[in-house]
Design an enzyme around this catalytic site. Structure first.
Site, PDB file in Angstrom:
ATOM      1  N   SER A  30       0.875  -1.176   0.000  1.00 25.45           N
ATOM      2  CA  SER A  30       0.000   0.000   0.000  1.00 25.45           C
ATOM      3  C   SER A  30       0.908   1.219   0.000  1.00 25.45           C
ATOM      4  O   SER A  30       2.066   1.137   0.419  1.00 25.45           O
ATOM      5  CB  SER A  30      -0.950  -0.012   1.201  1.00 25.45           C
ATOM      6  OG  SER A  30      -0.237  -0.234   2.401  1.00 25.45           O
ATOM      7  N   GLU A  32       1.304   5.481   0.752  1.00 21.57           N
ATOM      8  CA  GLU A  32       0.752   6.651   1.436  1.00 21.57           C
ATOM      9  C   GLU A  32       1.213   7.935   0.743  1.00 21.57           C
ATOM     10  O   GLU A  32       2.385   8.075   0.397  1.00 21.57           O
ATOM     11  CB  GLU A  32       1.224   6.632   2.894  1.00 21.57           C
ATOM     12  CG  GLU A  32       0.660   7.768   3.722  1.00 21.57           C
ATOM     13  CD  GLU A  32       1.014   7.620   5.192  1.00 21.57           C
ATOM     14  OE1 GLU A  32       0.760   6.548   5.780  1.00 21.57           O
ATOM     15  OE2 GLU A  32       1.531   8.594   5.762  1.00 21.57           O
ATOM     16  N   GLY A 123      -3.493  11.972  16.251  1.00 20.94           N
ATOM     17  CA  GLY A 123      -2.851  13.183  15.729  1.00 20.94           C
ATOM     18  C   GLY A 123      -1.952  13.814  16.773  1.00 20.94           C
ATOM     19  O   GLY A 123      -1.908  13.370  17.929  1.00 20.94           O
ATOM     20  N   ASP A 124      -1.226  14.822  16.352  1.00 25.13           N
ATOM     21  CA  ASP A 124      -0.292  15.529  17.229  1.00 25.13           C
ATOM     22  C   ASP A 124      -0.766  16.957  17.451  1.00 25.13           C
ATOM     23  O   ASP A 124      -1.470  17.519  16.612  1.00 25.13           O
ATOM     24  CB  ASP A 124       1.103  15.545  16.599  1.00 25.13           C
ATOM     25  CG  ASP A 124       1.756  14.183  16.666  1.00 25.13           C
ATOM     26  OD1 ASP A 124       1.704  13.561  17.748  1.00 25.13           O
ATOM     27  OD2 ASP A 124       2.285  13.729  15.638  1.00 25.13           O
ATOM     28  N   ALA A 140     -10.937  11.497  22.520  1.00 20.83           N
ATOM     29  CA  ALA A 140      -9.719  11.665  23.326  1.00 20.83           C
ATOM     30  C   ALA A 140      -8.513  10.995  22.691  1.00 20.83           C
ATOM     31  O   ALA A 140      -7.376  11.388  22.933  1.00 20.83           O
ATOM     32  CB  ALA A 140      -9.943  11.100  24.722  1.00 20.83           C
ATOM     33  N   PHE A 233      12.182  14.545  12.095  1.00 22.59           N
ATOM     34  CA  PHE A 233      10.857  13.951  12.244  1.00 22.59           C
ATOM     35  C   PHE A 233      10.898  12.755  13.198  1.00 22.59           C
ATOM     36  O   PHE A 233      10.012  12.585  14.029  1.00 22.59           O
ATOM     37  CB  PHE A 233      10.327  13.540  10.870  1.00 22.59           C
ATOM     38  CG  PHE A 233       8.906  13.097  10.925  1.00 22.59           C
ATOM     39  CD1 PHE A 233       7.911  13.995  11.284  1.00 22.59           C
ATOM     40  CD2 PHE A 233       8.560  11.789  10.654  1.00 22.59           C
ATOM     41  CE1 PHE A 233       6.590  13.591  11.368  1.00 22.59           C
ATOM     42  CE2 PHE A 233       7.245  11.371  10.732  1.00 22.59           C
ATOM     43  CZ  PHE A 233       6.263  12.274  11.089  1.00 22.59           C
ATOM     44  N   HIS A 283       3.636  -1.176   3.808  1.00 23.89           N
ATOM     45  CA  HIS A 283       3.017   0.131   3.554  1.00 23.89           C
ATOM     46  C   HIS A 283       4.156   1.129   3.314  1.00 23.89           C
ATOM     47  O   HIS A 283       5.027   1.292   4.172  1.00 23.89           O
ATOM     48  CB  HIS A 283       2.196   0.542   4.779  1.00 23.89           C
ATOM     49  CG  HIS A 283       1.475   1.844   4.638  1.00 23.89           C
ATOM     50  ND1 HIS A 283       0.297   1.974   3.945  1.00 23.89           N
ATOM     51  CD2 HIS A 283       1.763   3.086   5.120  1.00 23.89           C
ATOM     52  CE1 HIS A 283      -0.119   3.235   4.003  1.00 23.89           C
ATOM     53  NE2 HIS A 283       0.757   3.926   4.705  1.00 23.89           N
TER      54      HIS A 283
HETATM   55  C1  LIG Z   1       0.727   4.908   9.801  1.00 19.86           C
HETATM   56  C2  LIG Z   1       0.656   6.272  10.438  1.00 19.86           C
HETATM   57  C3  LIG Z   1      -0.047   7.292   9.796  1.00 19.86           C
HETATM   58  C4  LIG Z   1      -0.146   8.562  10.362  1.00 19.86           C
HETATM   59  N1  LIG Z   1      -0.851   9.537   9.706  1.00 19.86           N
HETATM   60  C5  LIG Z   1      -1.009  10.762  10.275  1.00 19.86           C
HETATM   61  C6  LIG Z   1      -1.791  11.775   9.650  1.00 19.86           C
HETATM   62  O1  LIG Z   1      -2.322  11.580   8.547  1.00 19.86           O
HETATM   63  N2  LIG Z   1      -1.941  12.975  10.265  1.00 19.86           N
HETATM   64  C7  LIG Z   1      -1.350  13.222  11.500  1.00 19.86           C
HETATM   65  O2  LIG Z   1      -1.532  14.333  12.019  1.00 19.86           O
HETATM   66  N3  LIG Z   1      -0.618  12.284  12.118  1.00 19.86           N
HETATM   67  C8  LIG Z   1      -0.422  11.058  11.548  1.00 19.86           C
HETATM   68  N4  LIG Z   1       0.326  10.089  12.191  1.00 19.86           N
HETATM   69  C9  LIG Z   1       1.004  10.424  13.454  1.00 19.86           C
HETATM   70  C10 LIG Z   1       0.104  10.218  14.699  1.00 19.86           C
HETATM   71  O3  LIG Z   1      -1.014  11.068  14.646  1.00 19.86           O
HETATM   72  C11 LIG Z   1       0.940  10.509  15.930  1.00 19.86           C
HETATM   73  O4  LIG Z   1       1.953   9.550  16.079  1.00 19.86           O
HETATM   74  C12 LIG Z   1       0.189  10.706  17.240  1.00 19.86           C
HETATM   75  O5  LIG Z   1       1.095  11.226  18.221  1.00 19.86           O
HETATM   76  C13 LIG Z   1      -0.412   9.455  17.836  1.00 19.86           C
HETATM   77  O6  LIG Z   1      -1.474   9.027  17.126  1.00 19.86           O
HETATM   78  P1  LIG Z   1      -2.125   7.571  17.425  1.00 19.86           P
HETATM   79  O7  LIG Z   1      -3.270   7.419  16.523  1.00 19.86           O
HETATM   80  O8  LIG Z   1      -1.084   6.547  17.436  1.00 19.86           O
HETATM   81  O9  LIG Z   1      -2.619   7.839  18.934  1.00 19.86           O
HETATM   82  P2  LIG Z   1      -3.252   6.898  20.050  1.00 19.86           P
HETATM   83  O10 LIG Z   1      -3.182   5.484  19.653  1.00 19.86           O
HETATM   84  O11 LIG Z   1      -4.557   7.437  20.463  1.00 19.86           O
HETATM   85  O12 LIG Z   1      -2.288   7.139  21.259  1.00 19.86           O
HETATM   86  C14 LIG Z   1      -0.944   7.525  21.223  1.00 19.86           C
HETATM   87  C15 LIG Z   1      -0.326   7.300  22.589  1.00 19.86           C
HETATM   88  O13 LIG Z   1      -1.066   8.013  23.557  1.00 19.86           O
HETATM   89  C16 LIG Z   1      -1.214   7.236  24.711  1.00 19.86           C
HETATM   90  N5  LIG Z   1      -2.635   6.934  25.012  1.00 19.86           N
HETATM   91  C17 LIG Z   1      -3.706   7.053  24.196  1.00 19.86           C
HETATM   92  N6  LIG Z   1      -4.828   6.697  24.825  1.00 19.86           N
HETATM   93  C18 LIG Z   1      -4.456   6.345  26.081  1.00 19.86           C
HETATM   94  C19 LIG Z   1      -5.179   5.887  27.222  1.00 19.86           C
HETATM   95  N7  LIG Z   1      -6.492   5.714  27.202  1.00 19.86           N
HETATM   96  N8  LIG Z   1      -4.468   5.609  28.334  1.00 19.86           N
HETATM   97  C20 LIG Z   1      -3.122   5.772  28.362  1.00 19.86           C
HETATM   98  N9  LIG Z   1      -2.392   6.201  27.316  1.00 19.86           N
HETATM   99  C21 LIG Z   1      -3.065   6.489  26.204  1.00 19.86           C
HETATM  100  C22 LIG Z   1      -0.474   5.969  24.475  1.00 19.86           C
HETATM  101  O14 LIG Z   1       0.783   6.139  25.007  1.00 19.86           O
HETATM  102  C23 LIG Z   1      -0.405   5.853  22.998  1.00 19.86           C
HETATM  103  O15 LIG Z   1       0.741   5.144  22.591  1.00 19.86           O
HETATM  104  C24 LIG Z   1       0.476   8.823  11.621  1.00 19.86           C
HETATM  105  C25 LIG Z   1       1.204   7.788  12.265  1.00 19.86           C
HETATM  106  C26 LIG Z   1       1.304   6.538  11.684  1.00 19.86           C
HETATM  107  C27 LIG Z   1       2.092   5.462  12.372  1.00 19.86           C
END
Ligand SMILES: Cc1cc2nc3c(=O)[nH]c(=O)nc-3n(C[C@H](O)[C@H](O)[C@H](O)COP(=O)(O)OP(=O)(O)OC[C@H]3O[C@@H](n4cnc5c(N)ncnc54)[C@H](O)[C@@H]3O)c2cc1C
Length: 313
Positions: A30, A32, A123-124, A140, A233, A283
């Site tokens: 895939s 991106e 997201g960040d 959240a 990054f 990917h």
């Molecule tokens: C394949 C891929 C694609 C991406 N695409 C984008 C994009 O298009 N746009 C963008 O802005 N960013 C993108 N990112 C980056 C991503 O948004 C960041 O890494 C962000 O900091 C974490 O997102 P996540 O979905 O992993 O978060 P989550 O899985 O929600 O959590 C991240 C961390 O927060 C903590 N956490 C979350 N919930 C809890 C809880 N209930 N209790 C305790 N700890 C918790 C954990 O430590 C977890 O590891 C991408 C990352 C990857 C790997």
């Protein structure tokens, strides 16, 4: 993880034969992309899509900028891919600075445009280095977003995973618990952050399996041709760049062609090792450039497929 005879044979072959001799190409890939800002960037994105399409990827995905800054551009890009190509298009979606209602509205637009696959992310924060704070009426984290999307429609959902641990996680066990929550909420695939040592991926895959995660964990491959930019990054996302990689790129600043060849070589070798370890889905973070990903796929045995009755060249 138990290692099958097939895998041992495969590992042996990887050592005995020329690294890329007759790799079967039995891989799902895939790609991106990110949404383009200018007409010129749009053109190069489209070139990349058209170059990679004949490899028959399982899906392609389009990222979502911080704080929804690319909301329209992401939508326009995904919708155009869905409309004008044979590719299955996935849209990334994040929880940053938006209420549930706003995010749900974006997801509804995707559903209406025929998009059935979302990469659901937390997201960040918009300012680099800040701590993530959820919107008061928002989702959240990615697990909540996944559950919310599943309530709206039966989307296919992919989520993020971190072989070298997400920086917000206290340790890998809690990071894997978090991944499990996302899978339990309805995600069927995890795509990893980029990494540069296959062992990091294998250790993570084993730990996830031990935690009862059965969903596919797909390695995210970043072919690096600019180490300095990648290091910037990588610092934010917990991926380690080995020192040997800096040394390999030394003296290549003014040689973009050579840099690309080196980048493809490094990434292809890692993919070959992942393949030897049983990985059959990859990917690629293409950065909207096709050639590196195309070359790596070629080395792994992938060839262009016939598109709707015509031979794709
Ligand atoms: C394949 C891929 C694609 C991406 N695409 C984008 C994009 O298009 N746009 C963008 O802005 N960013 C993108 N990112 C980056 C991503 O948004 C960041 O890494 C962000 O900091 C974490 O997102 P996540 O979905 O992993 O978060 P989550 O899985 O929600 O959590 C991240 C961390 O927060 C903590 N956490 C979350 N919930 C809890 C809880 N209930 N209790 C305790 N700890 C918790 C954990 O430590 C977890 O590891 C991408 C990352 C990857 C790997």
């Amino acid at each position: 993880m138990s290692v099958s005879m097939g895998q041992l044979e495969e590992a042996r072959r990887a050592l005995d034969a020329p690294l890329f001799a007759d790799v079967a190409g039995d891989l799902n890939v895939s790609f991106e992309f990110f949404p383009p800002k200018t007409a010129k960037m749009e053109e190069s994105l489209w070139d990349a899509v058209k170059t990679l399409e004949p490899l028959g990827p399982k899906f392609v995905s389009v990222t979502y900028g911080a704080g929804g800054s690319t909301r329209e551009r992401t939508h326009a890009t995904v919708a155009r891919i869905a409309r004008e190509t044979s590719l299955a298009a996935a849209a990334h979606l994040t929880c940053v600075e938006a209420s549930r209602e706003e995010i749900d509205a974006v997801a509804e637009e995707y559903w209406a445009a025929g998009v059935r696959h979302i990469v659901a992310l937390r997201g960040d924060p918009p300012t680099m280095g800040d701590k993530f704070v959820p919107h008061p009426q928002g989702y959240a984290n990615a697990a909540e977003l996944t559950a919310g999307l599943k309530k709206l429609h039966p989307f296919e959902i992919s989520v993020a995973a971190y072989p070298e641990c997400h920086p917000d996680s206290v340790d890998q066990a809690s990071d894997i618990d978090n991944l499990k929550r996302k899978i339990d909420a309805g995600a069927t695939r995890a795509i990893t952050q980029f990494f540069f040592t296959p062992e990091a991926f294998f250790r993570f895959r084993d730990a996830a399996a031990a935690a009862g995660i059965t969903a596919d964990i797909v390695p995210g491959i970043l072919p690096v041709s600019n180490v300095a930019q990648t290091r910037k990054f990588a610092g934010m996302c917990g991926a380690e760049i080995p020192a040997w990689m800096d040394r390999l790129f030394e003296g290549l600043d003014d040689h973009p062609g050579a840099r690309s060849l080196v980048a493809a070589t490094i990434a292809a070798e890692m993919c070959r090792k992942l393949y030897a370890g049983g990985v059959r889905d990859l990917h690629f973070y293409t950065l909207n450039r096709a050639e590196l990903s195309f070359a790596i796929c070629h080395l792994l045995g992938l060839r262009v497929k016939r598109l709707a009755g015509v031979v794709a060249a």
